[in-house]
Scaffold this motif. Sequence first.
Motif, PDB file in Angstrom:
ATOM      1  N   ASP A   1      -5.004  -4.155  -2.698  1.00 63.09           N
ATOM      2  CA  ASP A   1      -5.621  -2.827  -2.671  1.00 63.09           C
ATOM      3  C   ASP A   1      -5.379  -2.192  -4.032  1.00 63.09           C
ATOM      4  OD1 ASP A   1      -6.544  -0.296  -2.088  1.00 63.09           O
ATOM      5  OD2 ASP A   1      -5.275   0.009  -0.318  1.00 63.09           O
ATOM      6  N   LEU A   2      -6.452  -1.986  -4.809  1.00 66.27           N
ATOM      7  CA  LEU A   2      -6.332  -1.524  -6.192  1.00 66.27           C
ATOM      8  C   LEU A   2      -7.273  -0.364  -6.470  1.00 66.27           C
ATOM      9  CD1 LEU A   2      -6.545  -5.024  -7.927  1.00 66.27           C
ATOM     10  CD2 LEU A   2      -4.444  -3.809  -7.326  1.00 66.27           C
ATOM     11  N   ARG A   3      -6.842   0.534  -7.369  1.00 67.44           N
ATOM     12  CA  ARG A   3      -7.703   1.531  -7.997  1.00 67.44           C
ATOM     13  C   ARG A   3      -7.726   1.174  -9.485  1.00 67.44           C
ATOM     14  NH1 ARG A   3      -7.664   1.391  -3.492  1.00 67.44           N
ATOM     15  NH2 ARG A   3      -7.261   2.979  -1.913  1.00 67.44           N
ATOM     16  N   LEU A   4      -8.916   0.980 -10.040  1.00 67.11           N
ATOM     17  CA  LEU A   4      -9.066   0.365 -11.353  1.00 67.11           C
ATOM     18  C   LEU A   4      -9.736   1.332 -12.324  1.00 67.11           C
ATOM     19  CD1 LEU A   4     -10.408  -2.840  -9.683  1.00 67.11           C
ATOM     20  CD2 LEU A   4      -8.243  -2.760 -10.916  1.00 67.11           C
ATOM     21  N   PHE A   5      -9.137   1.526 -13.483  1.00 68.04           N
ATOM     22  CA  PHE A   5      -9.638   2.454 -14.502  1.00 68.04           C
ATOM     23  C   PHE A   5      -9.888   1.644 -15.777  1.00 68.04           C
ATOM     24  CE2 PHE A   5      -6.589   4.444 -11.636  1.00 68.04           C
ATOM     25  CZ  PHE A   5      -7.401   5.383 -11.016  1.00 68.04           C
ATOM     26  N   TYR A   6     -11.100   1.114 -15.866  1.00 65.38           N
ATOM     27  CA  TYR A   6     -11.387   0.094 -16.879  1.00 65.38           C
ATOM     28  C   TYR A   6     -11.438   0.630 -18.299  1.00 65.38           C
ATOM     29  CZ  TYR A   6     -12.424  -3.251 -13.137  1.00 65.38           C
ATOM     30  OH  TYR A   6     -12.327  -4.087 -12.063  1.00 65.38           O
ATOM     31  N   SER A   7     -11.485   1.940 -18.480  1.00 60.57           N
ATOM     32  CA  SER A   7     -11.461   2.468 -19.850  1.00 60.57           C
ATOM     33  C   SER A   7     -10.158   2.100 -20.563  1.00 60.57           C
ATOM     34  CB  SER A   7     -11.623   3.994 -19.831  1.00 60.57           C
ATOM     35  OG  SER A   7     -10.549   4.613 -19.137  1.00 60.57           O
TER      36      SER A   7
END
Length: 355
Positions: free
Chosen positions: A105-111
């Motif tokens: 379970d991940l929250r991803l902030f690709y910046s």
Amino acid sequence: MDLRQAYVEARAAGATRHRDIAQAMGVTEGMLIDAHVGAPSSGLQAQRLKRDFPRLLAELSRAGELMALTRNPHCVHERTGVYEHVSAQGEPGREMGLALGDEIDLRLFYSQWAHGYAVREGEQQSLQFFDAHGVAVHKVFTRPATQLAAWQALCVSWADPDAPAPQWRTDTVAPAVDAADVDAAAFRAGWAALRDTHEFFGLLRKHGVRRMQAMQLAAPEFAQPVDRHAARVVLQGASANGTPIMVFVGNPGVIQIHGGPVQRIAVMGPWLNVLDPRFNLHLREDAIAQAWAVRKPTADGLVSSLELYAQDGELIAQFFGQRKPGQPERCAWRQLLDGLVDDPVWSEETTGCAA
């Protein structure tokens, strides 16, 4: 400095973790890994990857079971499972994404994701992702149950042999300065009016408040300081009574979440550990400068959490009772959190929770 030779010497001297070896050399971990691109077949090998990271993560399900690792300077979170239901939205390079598998379970902030590598050292294979400074944001490791043919095909298809060497950033970012003119009354009113825990981020932005400062500004019924070893009490209590919990650990690029019970809790020197078959946590208790028991009102009732902060004000980890949207939190979790607080203002709430 010849980083490859220095790495060989550090390994021979007994050093194990890439991050520790890099720090001893005065470089970041990403710099150390990139130095091994095109390395000989023995020892550490690395290959630069194409930079469409949202699509790459969406293809990881082909490899089946993997281990996801996310860390910050004081805590490491490792979860074994399948990368399922991976999605992203936003403009290229600045996407925000999710992975919503049963276990990963991940929250991803690709910046914050600048460079990726396929890495192999002996039998250990991984994908490793770094920010522009070379600080790790996320790693993916093979496990005994991984579909290795699919993994290797993915590594080949995502390799970018023509990628230029990174231009690593070496500047430092000054910490944000807390606003001196925060309207504390308005901030507290906004906190009391929350209807969803996700609204808290907007509340912080609206008032220009850093997270640890928010704890200090909050009304006492919503935030109380607790002992710095509260995480040990919470983990041992949850293990003893079988209360399922959620453990959030993150950095600017990723928030990784464990949901479920915890069983084997072990203290080893400064490290507080969860050592379960599919979930490991490694937390430096001596890095915890402040710990807070926190409540946020929501449409489902109060949601309680334990939040840990480092000396610089950065969030180390959060602990919640496991629950699904639309359901109140478990009474056992709330009682566990309430037991940390020694203040009459923080009265135990026995209503609005689930058995």
